[in-house]
Design an enzyme around this catalytic site. Structure first.
Site: not given
Ligand code: GLN
Length: 487
Positions: A79, A154, A178
């Site tokens: 990532k 994400s 994410s």
């Molecule tokens: N969807 C969540 C957010 O927008 C989680 C994102 C994540 O785990 N990085 O914060």
């Protein structure tokens, strides 16, 4: 061998060690697939072909010398939130579009030392803020099961790349879902470890008290092999756990007879898609056949998780992202008039809408006079949520439920309504607030899109979660399905 991208890590190990193909040929196979398919999917921000082939050559030398470890010569994608020395590390943002990391994240260093072959860096929501991978400066990633759908976020690039067979394994990070949510939307397996299990050193910070890196792969067994290398104490991360890590493959085959599963009433109520509920029910029945016992439990503070998370995460983000000012880090605007102009325009140009929204929410919540009302209150709610889990997990071994209330939405839908997007994190964010480990495994389809089952465990129970997921995957073949357009 044209189906190399459908093999498990154990199968690939056998093929490499018996010299049916070389690590260089294996890397080339995946690079060719990236070249053929990623113009459709946009799952990679950078492809590191030359460095990858060089790493593969070194892996071949180790294999020839009989010194291969479990991951020697295995391709991996990181990532783009993990710093990779000499390679662009953008975090999905224009702010870091010009950032070449001067060092490796601990996770990357460990995987390099294990002789993995990095294929590239995967697409993601900007600074990991989002649930769809659409907030990336580099454009949205598509879901390989249906290119009208988002892959989740994400870590959507990592999930889509694995599902489409562009890499066998990838790293991800999970602040509020994410890893698990894109794994669910793309029909792969993803594990969010216990907070502190995997080092955050060199992982660009979103919300430091919630962020955790973890493995993404097609199966639980492959996740275990990847976690074996990723996990462990790191003196460079002050929140890293000193508890010894384990061989996460050692307990994969334990029998599930007598396993106590708790199903939280609050995870099966209104708002859960009927098709998703059916796939989850079928998976639970399968686990019953494998010897598990099921009972209903209650996590009464679940509905407070979203409001608490969307105060705490932006608050921490607003502080973490202050370093991107065009001076210390990040994009710098052209011809600034003075210092204030430099800060303002660099940040206005460098950050996208979702990141700006979070910085504003977080700055507001932390501002004097509001701190007690929002941040402190949210921290108290966080404790209540953690206590709920602790109580239930003293009565049952694991908690199960859906990863998400519905399947992957269409591209563009979430951009229209950010609050609706936040609400879809309802089943994942409580786990981060409590710091617990949880795995997402594919258990079927609804509306022709994949559905994921979430298994939440006690702190440091990664082996148990992988064991349950593995036994389920031995009895079913959802994890072996591949998207028709990417055979
Ligand atoms: N969807 C969540 C957010 O927008 C989680 C994102 C994540 O785990 N990085 O914060």
């Amino acid at each position: 061998m044209s189906d190399l991208h459908c093999k498990t890590l154990t199968e690939l190990r056998g093929i490499l060690d018996s010299k049916q193909i070389s690590a260089q040929e294996l890397a080339q196979h995946f690079i060719r697939r990236i070249q053929a398919h990623d113009s459709t999917l946009n799952s990679f921000i950078s492809v590191t072909e030359d460095a990858g082939l060089l790493a593969a050559q070194r892996a071949d030398e180790k294999i020839a010398a009989g010194q291969a470890g479990a991951l020697t010569g295995i391709p991996v994608a990181h990532k783009d939130i993990f710093c990779t020395m000499g390679v662009k590390t953008s975090c999905g943002s224009r702010m870091l579009d010009n950032f070449i990391a001067p060092y490796n994240a601990s996770v990357v260093e460990r995987l390099n030392q294990a002789d993995t072959v990095m294929l590239g860096k995967t697409n993601m929501d900007e600074f990991a803020m989002g649930s769809t991978s659409e907030s990336s400066y580099y454009g949205a990633t598509k879901n390989p099961w249906d290119t009208q759908a988002v892959p989740g976020g994400s870590s959507g690039g990592s999930a889509a790349a694995i599902a489409a067979g562009l890499t066998p394994i990838a790293t991800g990070t999970d602040t509020g879902g994410s890893i698990r949510q894109p794994a669910a939307y793309c029909g792969i397996t993803g594990l969010k470890p216990t907070y502190g299990r995997v080092s955050r050193f060199g992982m660009i910070a979103y919300a430091s008290s919630l962020d955790q890196g973890g493995p993404m792969a097609r199966s639980a067994e492959d996740c275990a092999l990847l976690l074996n290398v990723m996990a462990g104490f790191d003196a460079r991360d002050s929140t890293s756990s000193e508890q010894a890590s384990e061989d996460y493959t050692a307990q994969l085959n334990l029998d599930l007879t007598g396993l106590k599963i708790g199903l939280p009433r609050e995870y099966f109520g209104a708002g859960l898609d009927v098709g998703v509920a059916q796939a989850i029910d079928a998976a639970i029945s399968e686990l019953r056949k494998l010897g598990a016992e099921v009972r209903e439990v209650s996590l009464p503070n679940s509905e407070l998780a979203i409001p608490a998370y969307y105060v705490i995460a932006p608050a921490e983000a607003s502080s973490n992202l202050s370093r991107f000012d065009g001076v210390r880090f990040g994009h710098r605007c052209d011809a600034p008039k003075d210092l204030t102009d430099l800060y303002e325009r660099s940040r206005a140009e460098g950050f996208g809408d979702e990141v700006k929204r979070r910085i504003m929410i977080g700055t507001y919540a932390l501002s004097s006079g509001y701190y007690d009302a929002y941040y402190l209150k949210a921290q108290r709610v966080r404790r209540l949520i953690a206590d709920d889990f602790q109580r239930v997990l003293s009565e049952v071994d694991v908690i199960m439920g859906p990863v998400t209330p519905s399947v992957a939405p269409n591209l563009g839908e979430s951009l229209k309504d950010p609050v609706a997007m936040y609400l879809s994190d309802i089943y994942t964010v409580p786990v981060n607030l409590a710091g617990l480990p949880a795995i997402s495994i594919p258990v079927g389809f609804a509306h022709n899109r994949p559905v994921g089952l979430q298994v939440i465990g006690k702190a440091f129970a990664e082996s148990r979660l992988l064991n349950i997921a593995h036994r389920f995957q031995q009895a079913t073949d959802w994890h072996r399905q591949t998207p028709p357009a990417f055979k």
